[in-house]
Enzyme design. Structure first.
Site, PDB file in Angstrom:
ATOM      1  N   GLU A   9       3.771   9.097  -0.890  1.00  6.81           N
ATOM      2  CA  GLU A   9       2.378   8.978  -1.331  1.00  6.81           C
ATOM      3  C   GLU A   9       1.825  10.284  -1.905  1.00  6.81           C
ATOM      4  OE1 GLU A   9      -0.239   7.762   1.827  1.00  6.81           O
ATOM      5  OE2 GLU A   9      -2.044   8.228   0.684  1.00  6.81           O
ATOM      6  N   GLU A  51     -10.727   4.785   9.134  1.00  5.35           N
ATOM      7  CA  GLU A  51     -10.923   4.434   7.726  1.00  5.35           C
ATOM      8  C   GLU A  51     -11.520   3.042   7.562  1.00  5.35           C
ATOM      9  OE1 GLU A  51      -7.008   5.155   5.992  1.00  5.35           O
ATOM     10  OE2 GLU A  51      -7.560   7.233   5.649  1.00  5.35           O
ATOM     11  N   TRP A 108     -12.594  13.290   2.028  1.00  3.76           N
ATOM     12  CA  TRP A 108     -11.747  12.634   1.035  1.00  3.76           C
ATOM     13  C   TRP A 108     -11.761  13.423  -0.269  1.00  3.76           C
ATOM     14  CZ3 TRP A 108     -12.953   6.610   1.592  1.00  3.76           C
ATOM     15  CH2 TRP A 108     -12.363   6.164   2.785  1.00  3.76           C
ATOM     16  N   LYS A 132       0.919  10.829  13.483  1.00  6.64           N
ATOM     17  CA  LYS A 132       1.515  11.349  12.242  1.00  6.64           C
ATOM     18  C   LYS A 132       2.052  12.758  12.474  1.00  6.64           C
ATOM     19  CE  LYS A 132      -1.087   8.552   8.952  1.00  6.64           C
ATOM     20  NZ  LYS A 132      -1.855   8.472   7.703  1.00  6.64           N
ATOM     21  N   GLU A 152       0.859  -1.185   0.000  1.00  4.19           N
ATOM     22  CA  GLU A 152       0.000   0.000   0.000  1.00  4.19           C
ATOM     23  C   GLU A 152       0.895   1.234   0.000  1.00  4.19           C
ATOM     24  OE1 GLU A 152      -3.442  -0.321   2.352  1.00  4.19           O
ATOM     25  OE2 GLU A 152      -3.799   1.832   2.461  1.00  4.19           O
ATOM     26  N   ASP A 203      -2.600  14.325   6.802  1.00  2.00           N
ATOM     27  CA  ASP A 203      -2.095  13.060   6.272  1.00  2.00           C
ATOM     28  C   ASP A 203      -0.880  13.229   5.376  1.00  2.00           C
ATOM     29  OD1 ASP A 203      -1.924  10.411   5.788  1.00  2.00           O
ATOM     30  OD2 ASP A 203      -3.666  10.265   4.473  1.00  2.00           O
TER      31      ASP A 203
HETATM   32  C1  BDP Z   1      -3.203   7.343   4.259  1.00  2.00           C
HETATM   33  C2  BDP Z   1      -3.104   6.363   3.136  1.00  2.00           C
HETATM   34  C3  BDP Z   1      -3.751   5.060   3.422  1.00  2.00           C
HETATM   35  C4  BDP Z   1      -3.321   4.554   4.775  1.00  2.00           C
HETATM   36  C5  BDP Z   1      -3.639   5.582   5.831  1.00  2.00           C
HETATM   37  C6  BDP Z   1      -3.099   5.229   7.201  1.00  2.00           C
HETATM   38  O1  BDP Z   1      -3.700   6.963   1.997  1.00  2.00           O
HETATM   39  O2  BDP Z   1      -3.396   4.174   2.395  1.00  2.00           O
HETATM   40  O3  BDP Z   1      -3.929   3.358   5.091  1.00  2.00           O
HETATM   41  O4  BDP Z   1      -3.039   6.796   5.509  1.00  2.00           O
HETATM   42  O5  BDP Z   1      -2.102   5.814   7.579  1.00  2.00           O
HETATM   43  O6  BDP Z   1      -2.118   8.193   4.090  1.00  2.00           O
HETATM   44  O7  BDP Z   1      -3.671   4.403   7.887  1.00  2.00           O
END
Ligand code: BDP
Length: 731
Positions: A424, A322, A574, A391, A198, A396
């Protein structure tokens, strides 16, 4: 046949001369170590020969290595030193049991080496992973001691010593003592059991689950060496979007095989735990953390894991985020969920690393506020072996975010940093973006929670709140590509993450120099411009993607390319329009008291600064404020003109990066030089695409012309909107 008869024919004089000249050229190039084609596999551990002139300054040269042979870690430490110096000095040093003359490199701990014990070095402050490198005399011979309290410290000392030689640092009168400022320095692999990764842009997962445990790819050892060289001591093998199958006996054997490879390198294995695993692989009807059957199931599962992996590190958990299952599915809190797992792990010395990246499906509030709202009330409720992984910013992994307001807000819960190493939201593998300045910006940010100097780095190293546990995690950018990271320069982000996890107070510029010297060349004519290019790269990507505090404008779901028009779909947060809020009046997300009031989650001084558009650093303007298109920015330009200016500047910087790299060909082997050049060309093309697409879109709101001397977009907005990338990697 034809070839044989050709070979018997005498060579024509001109041909002979050409061949000889080519051979001579090859020979010279080889001396300088630049001609050999390189694919990047060796990372920063290339160990190419040092220049004879540099070596001549150091006498006596290293002549032999004295290392006890009673532990796997000391064995790999000794082997790495032999291997490294064999490359650097072009000489294979023997590993022996005693000092036999000048130039010994003496490795060990006071417990394993009587020689080290005799030296009486002061190792008290170094903990279990620190080390000293010291010029000493043994039996009247000059020698260098690499000593530590524990074997893994010796291994780190060896890598430090090799780095000194690799970067041509002075070796006289060595008196270096170093120890990590952070306990848990971890990679998080978002790797799935089917080998997809991923958000991975470097090929498939390097974990060949199907062939494990019987086949051990030699690459696992090189992975461990690379990580140990930068101080990484933990690895989460599996994706945070977890699969319960990874906890079944078949997969535990596979994980154990990897743990066995990594153990000598001081690296512990962790796994992700899917909260609903008791139902999916345990046959229970519930995963309620307060249900005694569920608790017993996890206790038995944890005991089973430790039977396979005696030094198992613990679980990383993404819960109620999520769509992942979690304790809230049963009306329980994050603390109740984490503590249930922590209880099971505590008996074995394991950790629960609970992620703070949560935002609820139901909650319509500003997404930037949700982790704080959820977790701050739980401060003090977690068991001592729980850490909360946060984070760097509240949304994000954007090209730029302010620091996450949780840092400083949970004095009674050890907070770990989570950075993303894989890019990403930063152009994937082809954009050259050196991320250490981003990491550094966050680490140096001052939370002000306990007066000036309450930096995020001090939250992370535990000194601000006196945390008993500390940690930093990086979402790995590693895959099966020969160069591991998808591009040569992305290796620098892995490297820099490790160095900053070891010491969050290091400078990104120094780390860049170190890495460049080891990875490419020590020539100052190379290092200075290449470092400058790296240091500019992060501001460039901010400029051409999301200047002035804009964020989350990327294409839907794959996050490749510009998508400021993204709207609709399953949830507002989103979409891009949720974040930029552009209208004919203005642009930006009002997070002040008149808007979502996210600023109130920061310490009062910071809230006052971020909440005031006169004081907010302009790099965060549109993160915290909605301002009109005519708003005067600090340059004197209107907001619209400033946006055009910054988007354009981003593209210009990439053009200049290309020019810089073009001029560095003589210092880099042709293979790597060509790939970096090709990727920079892609980056320039895509930077221009970002600029044009975003400005074409925002102009439909601003309704203002491009300022003079700024080119309009090359294509219509419809063109940019029509582009689709159904097979973009990483999903
Ligand atoms: C986002 C990503 C996703 C991850 C999520 C996470 O798009 O693929 O699963 O964070 O950190 O940045 O859980």
């Amino acid at each position: 046949m034809a070839n044989r008869s050709a070979a018997r024919r005498p060579m024509h004089g001109a041909v002979v001369r050409t061949v000889c000249a080519a051979l001579a050229l090859l020979a010279t190039l080889n001396i300088h170590g630049t001609a050999r084609a390189e694919d990047g596999y060796e990372l920063w551990l290339r160990y190419r020969p040092v220049e004879p002139a540099w070596l001549a300054r150091y006498r006596p040269h290293a002549t032999h290595i004295v290392v006890p042979d009673d532990s796997a870690t000391l064995a790999v430490a000794g082997d790495e030193l032999v291997r490294g110096l064999e490359g650097l000095l072009d000489r294979r040093l023997p590993k022996v049991a005693a000092v036999s003359g000048p130039g010994a490199l003496v490795l060990g701990t006071p417990a394993s080496s009587p020689l080290i014990a005799r030296l009486g070095l002061d190792l008290d402050a170094l903990g279990s992973e620190g080390y000293v490198l010291r010029s000493v005399r043994i039996d009247d011979h000059p020698a260098i001691a690499i000593a530590a309290n524990e074997d893994s410290g010796v291994l780190y000392g060896v890598f430090h010593f090799l780095r000194l030689v690799q970067t041509r640092a002075p070796l006289e009168a060595l008196a270096i003592a170093d120890a990590p400022a952070v306990q848990h320095r971890m990679l998080n692999h978002w790797d799935n059991l089917d080998r997809t990764v991923e958000r991975g842009y470097a090929g498939a997962s390097i974990w060949d689950w199907h062939k494990l445990p019987d086949y051990l790819d030699p690459r696992y050892v090189d992975y461990a060496r690379a990580n140990a060289s930068i101080g990484i001591n933990g690895t989460v093998l599996t994706n945070v979007n977890a699969n319960a199958v990874s906890l079944t006996p078949m997969y535990l054997k596979k994980a154990a095989a990897l743990a066995n490879v990594f153990r000598p390198y001081g690296i512990r294995v962790f796994l992700t735990a899917r909260f609903s695993a008791p139902m999916e692989i345990g046959g229970l009807a519930t995963a309620d953390p307060l249900d005694p059957r569920v608790r017993r199931w996890w206790q038995a599962k944890v005991a089973e894991i430790y039977a396979h992996i005696p030094d198992f590190g613990g679980f990383l958990v993404k819960a109620n985020s999520e769509g992942q299952p979690g304790p809230q599915d049963y009306g329980r809190s994050h603390a109740e969920g984490a503590n249930m797992l922590a209880e099971a792990l505590a008996a074995h010395g394991g950790l629960v690393i609970w992620r703070a990246f949560v935002y609820s499906h139901e909650e319509p509030d500003d997404r930037a506020k949700q982790a704080y709202s959820e977790f701050v009330p739980l401060d003090g409720e977690f068991l001592p072996n729980v850490m909360l992984q946060v984070k760097n910013g509240p949304i994000d992994f954007q090209p730029r975010e302010p620091f996450h307001p949780l840092f400083g807000a949970m004095p009674r819960t050890p907070l770990m940093m989570e950075f993303q190493i894989t890019k990403e939201y930063l152009g994937f593998a082809t954009h050259l973006v050196y991320l250490a300045p981003l990491y550094e910006e966050t680490l140096r940010a001052d939370t002000r929670v306990a007066g000036k100097g309450s930096t995020v780095a001090r939250v992370i190293d535990g000194s601000l709140h006196g945390y008993a546990r500390t940690g930093m995690a990086g979402v790995a950018n590693i895959g099966t590509d020969r160069n591991w990271s998808g591009s040569h320069f992305d290796q620098a982000n892995w490297y820099a993450f490790g160095r900053l996890a070891w010491n969050p107070h290091l400078s990104s510029a120094e780390i860049a120099s170190e890495w460049l010297r080891m990875t490419f060349s020590n020539d100052a004519r190379f290092v200075a411009p290449a470092r400058d290019m790296m240091m500019r790269s992060r501001e460039a990507v901010v400029d051409y993607m999301t200047p002035l505090g804009l964020h989350h404008l990327m294409g839907r779901s794959h996050h490749y390319g510009p998508g400021p028009w993204v709207d609709g779909g399953p949830r507002a947060d989103w979409t891009s329009v949720y974040y930029h809020r552009a209208t004919e009046q203005g642009i930006g997300f009002d997070r002040t008291a008149s808007g979502s009031n996210a600023v109130a989650q920061y310490a009062p001084e910071i809230a006052a600064q971020f909440g005031d558009r006169k004081q907010v650093p302009e790099k965060f303007l549109l993160w915290f404020h909605h301002v009109s298109w005519d708003y005067r920015t600090r340059s004197g330009r209107t907001l619209w003109d400033e946006l055009v200016h910054r988007y354009t500047r981003g593209v210009e910087t990439v053009k200049n990066m290309r020019l810089t790299w073009q001029g560095l060909g003589e210092f880099v082997d042709a293979e790597r030089h060509a790939q970096v050049s090709a990727f920079l060309a892609i980056q320039e093309k895509e930077a221009r695409w970002w600029r044009d697409a975003c400005l074409a879109y925002f102009q439909t709101f601003s309704r203002r012309p491009f300022p003079p001397d700024y080119e309009p977009p090359r294509h219509s907005l419809e063109h940019y909107r029509s582009l689709e990338f159904p097979y973009a990697p990483g999903i």
